[in-house]
Write a protein that holds these residues in place. Structure first.
Motif, PDB file in Angstrom:
ATOM      1  N   LYS A 144      58.409  -9.183 -82.333  1.00  0.00           N
ATOM      2  CA  LYS A 144      59.563  -9.042 -81.036  1.00  0.00           C
ATOM      3  C   LYS A 144      60.506  -9.976 -81.904  1.00  0.00           C
ATOM      4  O   LYS A 144      61.351  -9.297 -81.181  1.00  0.00           O
ATOM      5  N   ARG A 152      67.490  -7.723 -75.860  1.00  0.00           N
ATOM      6  CA  ARG A 152      67.324  -7.642 -74.630  1.00  0.00           C
ATOM      7  C   ARG A 152      67.190  -8.355 -73.572  1.00  0.00           C
ATOM      8  O   ARG A 152      68.628  -9.211 -73.615  1.00  0.00           O
ATOM      9  N   GLY A 159      64.423  -9.590 -69.671  1.00  0.00           N
ATOM     10  CA  GLY A 159      63.473  -9.710 -71.066  1.00  0.00           C
ATOM     11  C   GLY A 159      63.117 -11.117 -71.736  1.00  0.00           C
ATOM     12  O   GLY A 159      62.630 -11.119 -71.962  1.00  0.00           O
ATOM     13  N   LYS A 174      61.339 -13.391 -70.207  1.00  0.00           N
ATOM     14  CA  LYS A 174      60.081 -13.107 -70.222  1.00  0.00           C
ATOM     15  C   LYS A 174      59.271 -13.132 -71.348  1.00  0.00           C
ATOM     16  O   LYS A 174      58.028 -12.756 -72.226  1.00  0.00           O
ATOM     17  N   GLU A 223      55.193 -13.344 -72.626  1.00  0.00           N
ATOM     18  CA  GLU A 223      54.657 -11.882 -73.591  1.00  0.00           C
ATOM     19  C   GLU A 223      53.985 -13.118 -74.506  1.00  0.00           C
ATOM     20  O   GLU A 223      52.446 -12.411 -74.867  1.00  0.00           O
ATOM     21  N   SER A 272      50.195 -11.909 -67.458  1.00  0.00           N
ATOM     22  CA  SER A 272      49.710 -10.617 -67.151  1.00  0.00           C
ATOM     23  C   SER A 272      51.175 -10.704 -66.540  1.00  0.00           C
ATOM     24  O   SER A 272      51.726 -10.475 -66.047  1.00  0.00           O
ATOM     25  N   LYS A 273      50.977  -8.724 -66.663  1.00  0.00           N
ATOM     26  CA  LYS A 273      52.412  -8.173 -66.369  1.00  0.00           C
ATOM     27  C   LYS A 273      52.844  -8.870 -64.747  1.00  0.00           C
ATOM     28  O   LYS A 273      54.314  -9.013 -64.414  1.00  0.00           O
ATOM     29  N   ALA A 274      51.943  -8.667 -63.577  1.00  0.00           N
ATOM     30  CA  ALA A 274      52.425  -8.646 -62.877  1.00  0.00           C
ATOM     31  C   ALA A 274      53.080 -10.159 -62.606  1.00  0.00           C
ATOM     32  O   ALA A 274      53.992 -10.523 -61.826  1.00  0.00           O
ATOM     33  N   GLU A 275      52.520 -11.139 -63.015  1.00  0.00           N
ATOM     34  CA  GLU A 275      52.516 -12.648 -63.635  1.00  0.00           C
ATOM     35  C   GLU A 275      54.031 -12.542 -64.635  1.00  0.00           C
ATOM     36  O   GLU A 275      54.710 -13.534 -63.526  1.00  0.00           O
ATOM     37  N   GLN A 276      54.376 -11.824 -65.191  1.00  0.00           N
ATOM     38  CA  GLN A 276      55.541 -12.457 -65.873  1.00  0.00           C
ATOM     39  C   GLN A 276      56.582 -11.812 -64.761  1.00  0.00           C
ATOM     40  O   GLN A 276      57.416 -12.565 -64.872  1.00  0.00           O
ATOM     41  N   ALA A 277      56.383 -10.491 -64.044  1.00  0.00           N
ATOM     42  CA  ALA A 277      57.628 -10.574 -62.872  1.00  0.00           C
ATOM     43  C   ALA A 277      58.155 -11.054 -62.457  1.00  0.00           C
ATOM     44  O   ALA A 277      59.079 -11.626 -61.794  1.00  0.00           O
TER      45      ALA A 277
END
Lengths: 306, 260
Positions: free
Chosen positions: A218, B96, B100, B103, B107, B112-117
């Protein structure tokens, strides 16, 4: 595009020096030829002419100056002769012919590219090791530097002979020499790039309790990309030099190096010069491709601000 | 130490060994911070205010005394991701987008992806950066970048927010504005905030508790519990209470300087 004018100015200056230098460089040969052709030459015998410098002889025989540009086997070929030879061997020959510079170019280029891929991969792996492992950090760099102090011209025949001993011939030994030259700039640039994140960036990751591999993927790796491209550009030209050098001492029958050697051995400087220029143009094109890739990548990453 | 104590330091010492001999960065520091407090650390450079904050974060290890965060050692608290840390520089990754960057901790912590968004959208709205999610850092002003870095520290819902001179590099007008926003954010999220600064008005305006520190050795010289109300418009800075506290802070800073 504002760099075009300065570049053309430099090219023009080099061409001018070249064109002027052709006269004294070739004057002795021209005078000998003119004498055989029955022209009046001062002084009249080759022995007497040995006492003259090229410049002195040119002043003594101004009539012969135009002839210096069209010798069959000149000491210094004129630009139009080199251009003619290149046109002849690049555009007018079938690319599969042994007379074609495209054919020879591809032979050299293929081992350059294979060697570059090997060298770059090795360089990146070594750099990752150096950054993450203290023992490698202390030990690898001195060896990498030492490896580059050995003249490649001395090492190349040994590598080729030794690999030939194991039945490995052709492209691979040349690629190894290309890799040998191209891994070094990649190691140096990549170590610097992977270490470019400052203490604050590393602290931030510690506050997230991030693992070393998360820190690598990252932060360190993306931060190293600009450094990596600088290394690629040095590495690819070093790889080309490596492939050419590998063709020189081994009696290779194809490649830019082979052409240079053939021109030299058979007293045909036009062949050598054409191969030389073709190699330089190839190197410039490779670097230009990496520059374009760099611009594209950095723009995609959002790092090409303004 | 009471039940709602979040951060507790007792007899804390930190000595750095340097080539010029030992440096007492912190000497005998005692301090309790309760849940929901806004605590400012103020003092001249070398007084140990940043070092203390870094000790709380587990980025430095004290050489003596005890320090607990949420009842754990600082290192355990760091592993439990108990706090968000805001540095003086925004330190956004240039490759980024703002979204990003926010995020990034999510990460790393495996949301989870949904929760990140969902979280990115929520915290960007919290710092008034909704709509800037797809911009790159260089497209934002310094103040906006610092707000994005605060959003990044808030994204994973740690109860504690540690801020090391976050507005130190910004000009005064931007700074006033961000201070106002920070107070509003604090009121909404009820976080416990540790805030390092060397600006007296900033410390007095923001804090419920002001910790005055002085150097050589780094130590606490005064702890002021602010009588100011929780609701603080910018013009509270002209009130008598405000000026009185600022005066006391200035006296505390001066007292720590007698050895110079």
């Amino acid at each position: 595009m504002k760099s075009v004018l300065p570049i053309l100015t430099i090219v023009g200056a080099i061409l001018l020096i070249w064109v002027v230098a052709v006269i004294p460089m070739n004057m002795h040969l021209t005078a000998d030829q003119a004498q055989r052709d029955g022209l009046v030459v001062t002084p009249a015998t080759p022995a007497e002419r040995q006492g003259y410098s090229g410049l002195g002889l040119s002043f003594a025989n101004p009539d012969l100056i135009p002839l210096t540009y069209n010798l069959d086997r000149p000491r210094l070929p004129s630009p139009h002769q080199v251009a003619g030879e290149m046109w002849d061997t690049i555009a007018l020959r079938n690319v599969t012919s042994r007379q074609s510079l495209v054919y020879h170019g591809w032979v050299t280029l293929s081992s350059t590219l294979v060697g570059f891929v090997i060298g770059t991969t090795l360089g990146i792996l070594l750099a990752i090791g150096i950054v993450h492992n203290r023992a490698m950090d202390m030990s690898v760099m001195p060896w990498a530097i030492a490896s580059q102090t050995i003249p490649i011209l001395a090492l190349a025949p040994m590598i080729i002979v030794m690999m030939g001993q194991f039945g490995i011939q052709g492209l691979l030994p040349k690629a190894v020499i290309s890799a040998y030259l191209s891994f070094f700039p990649v190691v140096v640039g990549m170590v610097k790039g992977l270490r470019s994140p400052d203490a604050m960036q590393m602290d931030l990751l510690r506050t997230y309790y991030a693992s070393a591999s998360q820190g690598f993927w990252k932060l360190r790796l993306p931060a190293s990309v600009p450094y990596l491209f600088a290394s690629f550009k040095i590495g690819i030209s070093a790889a080309l030099v490596g492939a050419i050098v590998a063709e020189l001492p081994t009696g290779a029958r194809a490649g830019f190096g082979a052409r240079m050697l053939v021109g030299d051995q058979y007293g045909n400087p036009l062949v050598t010069w054409a191969a030389l220029f073709a190699a330089a143009i190839t190197a410039a094109a490779l670097v230009a491709i990496f520059t374009a890739m760099e611009r594209l990548t950095l723009r995609r990453m959002g790092m090409a601000a303004a | 130490m009471t039940a709602d104590t979040v951060i507790s330091a007792q007899g804390l010492n930190l000595t750095f060994q340097t080539n010029d001999g030992p440096v007492h960065a912190l000497k005998d520091v005692d301090l309790d911070i309760r849940k929901g407090e806004f605590v400012s650390f103020i003092g001249p450079s070398g007084c140990g205010k940043t070092t203390f904050l870094r000790c709380i974060a587990g980025l430095e290890t004290p050489t003596g005394g005890t320090l607990t965060v949420n009842g754990m050692t600082p290192d355990q608290a760091r592993r439990a991701r108990a706090y968000g840390y805001v540095f003086q520089a925004a330190g956004l990754y240039p490759w980024r987008t703002i979204g990003g960057n926010v995020k990034l901790p999510l990460e790393i912590m495996g949301f989870s992806k949904a929760e990140q968004a969902e979280r990115v959208a929520r915290v960007l709205a919290l710092v008034d950066l909704a709509g800037f999610e797809k911009k790159f850092p260089w497209q934002l002003s310094g103040g906006m970048q610092q707000r994005a870095s605060i959003a990044r520290a808030l994204a994973f819902d740690a109860d504690i927010l540690l801020m090391d001179e976050p507005f130190g590099a910004l000009d005064e007008i931007v700074r006033d504005h961000l201070n106002e926003q920070l107070l509003a954010l604090w009121a909404r999220t009820e976080k416990t905030i540790g805030f390092v600064t060397h600006s007296i008005p900033e410390a007095v305006y923001l804090s419920t508790k002001i910790v005055v520190m002085s150097p050589r050795p780094g130590r606490i010289t005064d702890v002021i519990d602010s009588p100011l109300p929780k609701e603080r418009p910018l013009d509270i800075r002209d009130s008598k209470e405000f000026i009185d506290i600022a005066h006391r802070v200035r006296e505390g800073l001066r007292a720590g300087h007698v050895d110079d």
